[in-house]
Design an enzyme around this catalytic site. Sequence first.
Site, PDB file in Angstrom:
ATOM      1  N   HIS A   1     -10.291  -5.766  -2.382  1.00 45.78           N
ATOM      2  CA  HIS A   1      -8.918  -5.983  -1.907  1.00 45.78           C
ATOM      3  C   HIS A   1      -8.945  -6.273  -0.417  1.00 45.78           C
ATOM      4  CE1 HIS A   1      -9.873  -1.677  -1.762  1.00 45.78           C
ATOM      5  NE2 HIS A   1      -9.187  -1.643  -0.634  1.00 45.78           N
ATOM      6  N   PHE A   2      -8.010  -7.109  -0.018  1.00 41.26           N
ATOM      7  CA  PHE A   2      -7.761  -7.352   1.403  1.00 41.26           C
ATOM      8  C   PHE A   2      -6.509  -6.585   1.788  1.00 41.26           C
ATOM      9  CE2 PHE A   2     -10.629 -10.688   2.880  1.00 41.26           C
ATOM     10  CZ  PHE A   2     -11.176 -11.160   1.689  1.00 41.26           C
ATOM     11  N   HIS A   3      -6.582  -5.904   2.927  1.00 44.22           N
ATOM     12  CA  HIS A   3      -5.397  -5.281   3.506  1.00 44.22           C
ATOM     13  C   HIS A   3      -4.788  -6.283   4.490  1.00 44.22           C
ATOM     14  CE1 HIS A   3      -6.576  -0.910   2.693  1.00 44.22           C
ATOM     15  NE2 HIS A   3      -7.746  -1.517   2.554  1.00 44.22           N
TER      16      HIS A   3
ATOM     17  N   ASN B   1     -12.750  -3.516   3.207  1.00 44.13           N
ATOM     18  CA  ASN B   1     -13.810  -2.514   3.293  1.00 44.13           C
ATOM     19  C   ASN B   1     -14.779  -2.654   2.125  1.00 44.13           C
ATOM     20  OD1 ASN B   1     -12.449  -1.412   5.511  1.00 44.13           O
ATOM     21  ND2 ASN B   1     -11.172  -0.137   4.210  1.00 44.13           N
TER      22      ASN B   1
ATOM     23  N   GLN C   1     -14.266   2.315   2.006  1.00 39.38           N
ATOM     24  CA  GLN C   1     -13.662   1.816   0.762  1.00 39.38           C
ATOM     25  C   GLN C   1     -13.449   2.987  -0.197  1.00 39.38           C
ATOM     26  OE1 GLN C   1     -15.941  -1.110  -1.463  1.00 39.38           O
ATOM     27  NE2 GLN C   1     -14.146  -1.748  -2.636  1.00 39.38           N
TER      28      GLN C   1
ATOM     29  N   ASP D   1       0.864  -1.187   0.000  1.00 40.01           N
ATOM     30  CA  ASP D   1       0.000   0.000   0.000  1.00 40.01           C
ATOM     31  C   ASP D   1       0.903   1.240   0.000  1.00 40.01           C
ATOM     32  OD1 ASP D   1      -1.777   2.181   0.946  1.00 40.01           O
ATOM     33  OD2 ASP D   1      -3.210   0.569   1.293  1.00 40.01           O
ATOM     34  N   ILE D   2       0.589   2.202  -0.859  1.00 41.76           N
ATOM     35  CA  ILE D   2       1.457   3.401  -0.932  1.00 41.76           C
ATOM     36  C   ILE D   2       1.229   4.371   0.226  1.00 41.76           C
ATOM     37  CG2 ILE D   2       2.020   3.425  -3.400  1.00 41.76           C
ATOM     38  CD1 ILE D   2      -0.277   5.434  -3.775  1.00 41.76           C
TER      39      ILE D   2
HETATM   40  P1  5GP Z   1      -9.704   1.065   0.843  1.00 36.86           P
HETATM   41  O1  5GP Z   1      -9.854   2.304   1.674  1.00 36.86           O
HETATM   42  O2  5GP Z   1     -10.428   1.167  -0.486  1.00 36.86           O
HETATM   43  O3  5GP Z   1      -9.999  -0.195   1.573  1.00 36.86           O
HETATM   44  O4  5GP Z   1      -8.147   0.983   0.538  1.00 36.86           O
HETATM   45  C1  5GP Z   1      -7.547   1.455  -0.618  1.00 36.86           C
HETATM   46  C2  5GP Z   1      -6.066   1.493  -0.352  1.00 36.86           C
HETATM   47  O5  5GP Z   1      -5.407   1.600  -1.600  1.00 36.86           O
HETATM   48  C3  5GP Z   1      -5.604   2.675   0.488  1.00 36.86           C
HETATM   49  O6  5GP Z   1      -4.988   2.196   1.669  1.00 36.86           O
HETATM   50  C4  5GP Z   1      -4.642   3.428  -0.414  1.00 36.86           C
HETATM   51  O7  5GP Z   1      -3.518   3.895   0.276  1.00 36.86           O
HETATM   52  C5  5GP Z   1      -4.265   2.394  -1.442  1.00 36.86           C
HETATM   53  N1  5GP Z   1      -3.970   2.915  -2.755  1.00 36.86           N
HETATM   54  C6  5GP Z   1      -4.694   3.845  -3.465  1.00 36.86           C
HETATM   55  N2  5GP Z   1      -4.113   4.049  -4.666  1.00 36.86           N
HETATM   56  C7  5GP Z   1      -3.030   3.241  -4.719  1.00 36.86           C
HETATM   57  C8  5GP Z   1      -2.022   3.008  -5.722  1.00 36.86           C
HETATM   58  O8  5GP Z   1      -2.013   3.602  -6.800  1.00 36.86           O
HETATM   59  N3  5GP Z   1      -1.064   2.097  -5.425  1.00 36.86           N
HETATM   60  C9  5GP Z   1      -1.031   1.421  -4.239  1.00 36.86           C
HETATM   61  N4  5GP Z   1      -0.051   0.544  -4.036  1.00 36.86           N
HETATM   62  N5  5GP Z   1      -1.957   1.618  -3.269  1.00 36.86           N
HETATM   63  C10 5GP Z   1      -2.934   2.513  -3.518  1.00 36.86           C
END
Ligand code: 5GP
Length: 136
Positions: A100-102, A87, A94, A31-32
């Site tokens: 996606h799974f974190h 999420n 989300q 995650d970035i």
């Molecule tokens: P969500 O909040 O949808 O569960 O998580 C999305 C995650 O994707 C966030 O933690 C965010 O930092 C990560 N993310 C968003 N854009 C990018 C990207 O371009 N590359 C990577 N590696 N992670 C991303």
Amino acid sequence: MKNDCIFCAIADGEIPCFKVYEDDAVLAYLDINPFAEGHTLVIPKAHFTGLLDAPDEILAGLLARVKRIAAHLKATLPCDGFNILQNNGAAAGQTVPHIHFHIVPRRGNAEGGIAFASTKGDMDALAKLAERIRMA
Ligand code: 5GP
Ligand code: ZN
């Protein structure tokens, strides 16, 4: 980008990532904006929005990979434990509508776990709620 999905673009190699794992169906990358060192996202290469529209076979394969990757991270980072987050919907935080799974590595003894505020449950209300939502 074929469908305006950033995670599809990552899966297709159009946008770079810091890859942790890849096979025919699944990709995992850092995650970035990490919650902790080693915070990894695990996605199916096929596009599904979330838990409710992803087919059971996809989810079964995905979760098996999450387990393998989490075990690998625990051993190699290393870390003491990890949270799995997934999420669904903007109301749940989300931000990227590609399932996606974190995997969030945890170290030491984190007080409070994930930062949800809990309330003391009302037993009568809980009993009524369970009755109302119980699955047949
Ligand atoms: P969500 O909040 O949808 O569960 O998580 C999305 C995650 O994707 C966030 O933690 C965010 O930092 C990560 N993310 C968003 N854009 C990018 C990207 O371009 N590359 C990577 N590696 N992670 C991303
Ligand atoms: Zn996608």
